[in-house]
Design a protein around this motif. Sequence first.
Motif, short mmCIF file in Angstrom:
data_model
loop_
_atom_site.label_atom_id
_atom_site.label_comp_id
_atom_site.label_asym_id
_atom_site.label_seq_id
_atom_site.Cartn_x
_atom_site.Cartn_y
_atom_site.Cartn_z
N UNK A 13 0.76 -0.81 -0.24
CA UNK A 13 0.56 0.02 0.25
C UNK A 13 0.81 1.26 0.06
N UNK A 14 2.00 1.13 0.74
CA UNK A 14 2.53 2.33 0.91
C UNK A 14 3.19 3.06 -0.60
N UNK A 15 3.86 2.10 -1.30
CA UNK A 15 4.74 2.25 -2.50
C UNK A 15 3.68 2.06 -3.86
N UNK A 16 2.51 1.68 -3.57
CA UNK A 16 1.35 1.76 -4.39
C UNK A 16 0.89 3.32 -4.15
N UNK A 17 0.26 3.64 -3.23
CA UNK A 17 0.16 5.21 -2.97
C UNK A 17 1.74 6.94 -4.12
N UNK A 18 2.75 6.27 -3.12
CA UNK A 18 3.94 6.36 -3.50
C UNK A 18 3.68 6.92 -5.00
N UNK A 19 3.49 5.84 -5.50
CA UNK A 19 4.11 6.04 -7.29
C UNK A 19 2.74 6.44 -7.36
N UNK A 20 1.15 6.27 -6.70
CA UNK A 20 0.28 7.65 -7.83
C UNK A 20 0.86 8.72 -7.50
N UNK A 21 1.17 9.36 -6.42
CA UNK A 21 1.45 10.43 -6.00
C UNK A 21 2.16 10.95 -6.48
N UNK A 22 3.51 10.25 -7.33
CA UNK A 22 4.42 10.66 -7.48
C UNK A 22 3.93 11.03 -9.39
N UNK A 23 2.96 10.10 -9.91
CA UNK A 23 2.26 10.29 -11.29
C UNK A 23 1.16 11.25 -11.69
N UNK A 24 0.30 11.55 -10.11
CA UNK A 24 -0.43 12.92 -10.17
C UNK A 24 0.64 14.05 -9.73
N UNK A 74 11.14 11.69 -17.65
CA UNK A 74 11.85 10.46 -17.55
C UNK A 74 12.45 9.29 -16.33
N UNK A 75 12.63 10.62 -15.46
CA UNK A 75 13.76 10.11 -14.07
C UNK A 75 12.31 9.35 -13.67
N UNK A 76 11.13 10.35 -13.68
CA UNK A 76 10.10 10.28 -12.35
C UNK A 76 9.03 9.34 -13.13
N UNK A 77 8.89 8.98 -14.51
CA UNK A 77 8.47 7.82 -14.80
C UNK A 77 8.88 6.67 -14.50
N UNK A 78 10.42 6.58 -14.45
CA UNK A 78 10.89 5.10 -14.08
C UNK A 78 11.13 5.29 -12.73
N UNK A 79 10.91 6.33 -11.51
CA UNK A 79 11.11 6.05 -10.57
C UNK A 79 9.89 5.49 -9.94
N UNK A 80 8.09 5.92 -10.92
CA UNK A 80 7.67 5.06 -10.32
C UNK A 80 7.14 3.38 -10.55
N UNK A 81 7.86 3.45 -11.84
CA UNK A 81 7.63 1.79 -12.27
C UNK A 81 8.85 1.26 -11.26
N UNK A 82 9.79 1.94 -11.34
CA UNK A 82 10.21 1.31 -10.00
C UNK A 82 9.54 1.16 -8.85
N UNK A 83 8.95 1.93 -8.20
CA UNK A 83 8.21 2.38 -6.77
C UNK A 83 6.89 0.79 -7.14
N UNK A 84 6.41 0.72 -8.12
CA UNK A 84 5.22 -0.10 -8.52
C UNK A 84 6.07 -1.44 -8.61
N UNK A 85 7.13 -2.10 -9.63
CA UNK A 85 7.87 -3.23 -9.67
C UNK A 85 8.31 -3.85 -7.83
N UNK A 86 8.72 -2.72 -7.23
CA UNK A 86 8.24 -3.28 -5.58
C UNK A 86 7.59 -3.72 -4.57
N UNK A 87 6.49 -2.55 -5.12
CA UNK A 87 5.46 -2.87 -4.80
C UNK A 87 4.54 -4.44 -4.93
N UNK A 88 5.07 -4.63 -6.11
CA UNK A 88 4.35 -6.01 -6.68
C UNK A 88 5.16 -7.11 -5.69
N UNK A 89 6.32 -7.17 -5.39
CA UNK A 89 7.21 -8.20 -5.47
C UNK A 89 6.99 -7.84 -3.32
N UNK A 90 6.83 -7.08 -2.81
CA UNK A 90 7.30 -6.35 -1.48
C UNK A 90 4.84 -6.73 -1.18
N UNK A 91 4.79 -7.43 -1.88
CA UNK A 91 3.38 -7.83 -0.96
C UNK A 91 3.53 -9.06 -0.42
#
Length: 121
Positions: free
Chosen positions: A56-67, A104-121
């Motif tokens: 949840x925290x990584x999903x929220x962080x990625x969402x906020x970053x994208x917004x 580019x950096x921000x979208x890449x970081x959001x992707x990493x956050x989502x990936x970590x959110x998948x791995x750490x669920x």
Amino acid sequence: MSAPSRFPRSVYGEGEEPDPRFSLANERTFLAWVRTALALLAGGVALEGLDLALQPQLRLAASVLLVVLGTVTAGQAWRGWARDERAMRRGEPLASPSLAAPLTVGVGLAGVLVLLGLVLR
């Protein structure tokens, strides 16, 4: 008969009319940045709104970053359009894109956050 006033005066009140093809290309670029901003906003809202099985925290962080990226991109689209239109009217060279690298950096970081959110669920 005088020419009608055009908005924004800070852009159209300077220099001479450029070739319409260049102004129309600048407008298409502006609209492409607006579409990018809309996609980032939609992605951020969907990521949080769909309640995906992510940490949840990584999903929220990625969402906020994208917004945030979407909001900044929309503002930069307008700023870039005005800057380039003014430069064309003055006969000056166009500036390089100022948002490409941070976006580019921000979208890449959001992707990493989502990936970590998948791995750490």
